[in-house]
Design a protein around this motif. Structure first.
Motif, PDB file in Angstrom:
ATOM      1  N   ALA A   1       0.855  -1.188   0.000  1.00 46.78           N
ATOM      2  CA  ALA A   1       0.000   0.000   0.000  1.00 46.78           C
ATOM      3  C   ALA A   1       0.886   1.231   0.000  1.00 46.78           C
ATOM      4  O   ALA A   1       1.911   1.272   0.666  1.00 46.78           O
ATOM      5  CB  ALA A   1      -0.913  -0.004   1.221  1.00 46.78           C
TER       6      ALA A   1
ATOM      7  N   GLU B   1      -7.628  -1.652   1.503  1.00 40.29           N
ATOM      8  CA  GLU B   1      -8.377  -0.392   1.392  1.00 40.29           C
ATOM      9  C   GLU B   1      -8.240   0.443   2.661  1.00 40.29           C
ATOM     10  O   GLU B   1      -8.135   1.678   2.592  1.00 40.29           O
ATOM     11  CB  GLU B   1      -9.846  -0.685   1.093  1.00 40.29           C
ATOM     12  CG  GLU B   1     -10.083  -1.223  -0.305  1.00 40.29           C
ATOM     13  CD  GLU B   1     -11.510  -1.702  -0.533  1.00 40.29           C
ATOM     14  OE1 GLU B   1     -12.399  -1.410   0.296  1.00 40.29           O
ATOM     15  OE2 GLU B   1     -11.723  -2.390  -1.551  1.00 40.29           O
TER      16      GLU B   1
ATOM     17  N   VAL C   1      -4.883   2.176   2.623  1.00 36.25           N
ATOM     18  CA  VAL C   1      -4.930   3.346   1.736  1.00 36.25           C
ATOM     19  C   VAL C   1      -5.612   4.514   2.444  1.00 36.25           C
ATOM     20  O   VAL C   1      -5.101   5.643   2.454  1.00 36.25           O
ATOM     21  CB  VAL C   1      -5.652   3.000   0.412  1.00 36.25           C
ATOM     22  CG1 VAL C   1      -5.974   4.257  -0.388  1.00 36.25           C
ATOM     23  CG2 VAL C   1      -4.819   2.027  -0.405  1.00 36.25           C
TER      24      VAL C   1
ATOM     25  N   HIS D   1      -2.622   3.721  -3.532  1.00 33.40           N
ATOM     26  CA  HIS D   1      -3.429   2.532  -3.825  1.00 33.40           C
ATOM     27  C   HIS D   1      -2.797   1.335  -3.129  1.00 33.40           C
ATOM     28  O   HIS D   1      -1.752   1.458  -2.503  1.00 33.40           O
ATOM     29  CB  HIS D   1      -3.527   2.288  -5.321  1.00 33.40           C
ATOM     30  CG  HIS D   1      -4.260   3.354  -6.053  1.00 33.40           C
ATOM     31  ND1 HIS D   1      -5.630   3.506  -5.999  1.00 33.40           N
ATOM     32  CD2 HIS D   1      -3.807   4.360  -6.853  1.00 33.40           C
ATOM     33  CE1 HIS D   1      -5.994   4.544  -6.722  1.00 33.40           C
ATOM     34  NE2 HIS D   1      -4.910   5.083  -7.256  1.00 33.40           N
TER      35      HIS D   1
ATOM     36  N   GLU E   1      -2.116  -3.159  -3.652  1.00 35.07           N
ATOM     37  CA  GLU E   1      -2.232  -4.354  -4.465  1.00 35.07           C
ATOM     38  C   GLU E   1      -1.738  -5.542  -3.657  1.00 35.07           C
ATOM     39  O   GLU E   1      -0.942  -5.382  -2.740  1.00 35.07           O
ATOM     40  CB  GLU E   1      -1.457  -4.228  -5.789  1.00 35.07           C
ATOM     41  CG  GLU E   1       0.024  -4.003  -5.660  1.00 35.07           C
ATOM     42  CD  GLU E   1       0.715  -3.730  -6.995  1.00 35.07           C
ATOM     43  OE1 GLU E   1       0.028  -3.534  -8.020  1.00 35.07           O
ATOM     44  OE2 GLU E   1       1.948  -3.723  -7.010  1.00 35.07           O
TER      45      GLU E   1
END
Length: 165
Positions: A39, A114, A117, A159, A161
């Motif tokens: 992140a 999330e 982030v 972001h 991943e």
């Protein structure tokens, strides 16, 4: 005599192992063994439209500092403050799995990404990360004293991943 009867009884009892989905849970869980959540500002973040500078490069300058830019460690600060919460979230997912809860591991891990982030963006948005801006920088920013936010490109580029380790 009683022992022999018990032995006969056990010998005649047939047991059947009924899998209620545990094997699939373990298989899915193991598929994440060699994965990690990244992140922050990833290499795929692109460039700042105004300056042409890679956003990831600019973020590294701000995180670690350069000869001309003081370090403002927004990502490591967030990690230090929030890592315990992220681990608790992962523990909660694992606990639900072990206790037979209907948990989608991919979705759960994505929710943690999330949250990471969101936490990094909140650090940039809501905190003044020291050192304060120089007067010349404040003039350049038309009076804004907010560190780490000029156009918002860097914050918007944060972001996550899920990748192989």
């Amino acid at each position: 005599m009683q022992r022999e009867d018990e032995r006969k009884l056990r010998h005649n009892v047939k047991m059947k192992d009924k899998d209620l989905g545990y094997k699939n849970i373990i298989k899915e869980f193991k598929s994440y063994k060699n994965k990690t959540i990244q992140a922050g500002i990833l290499s795929s973040a692109g460039t700042n439209d105004e300056t042409g500078t890679l956003i990831a490069e600019y973020a590294a300058y701000n995180e670690y500092g350069t000869k001309d830019i003081p370090a403002r460690p927004f990502m490591s600060m967030t990690f230090d403050e929030q890592n315990g919460n992220w681990v608790k979230s992962l523990d909660s997912i694992l606990e639900k799995l072990v206790n037979g809860g209907n948990v989608d591991i991919k979705k759960g891990v994505s929710l943690i990404g999330e949250q990471m982030v969101t936490d990094i963006k909140e650090t940039i948005t809501n905190r003044d990360i020291l050192p304060k801006l120089k007067k010349s920088t404040i003039r350049q920013k038309k009076g804004s004293t907010k560190t780490l936010i000029d156009s918002g490109n860097m914050r918007d580029a944060i972001h996550f991943e899920i990748v192989d380790k």
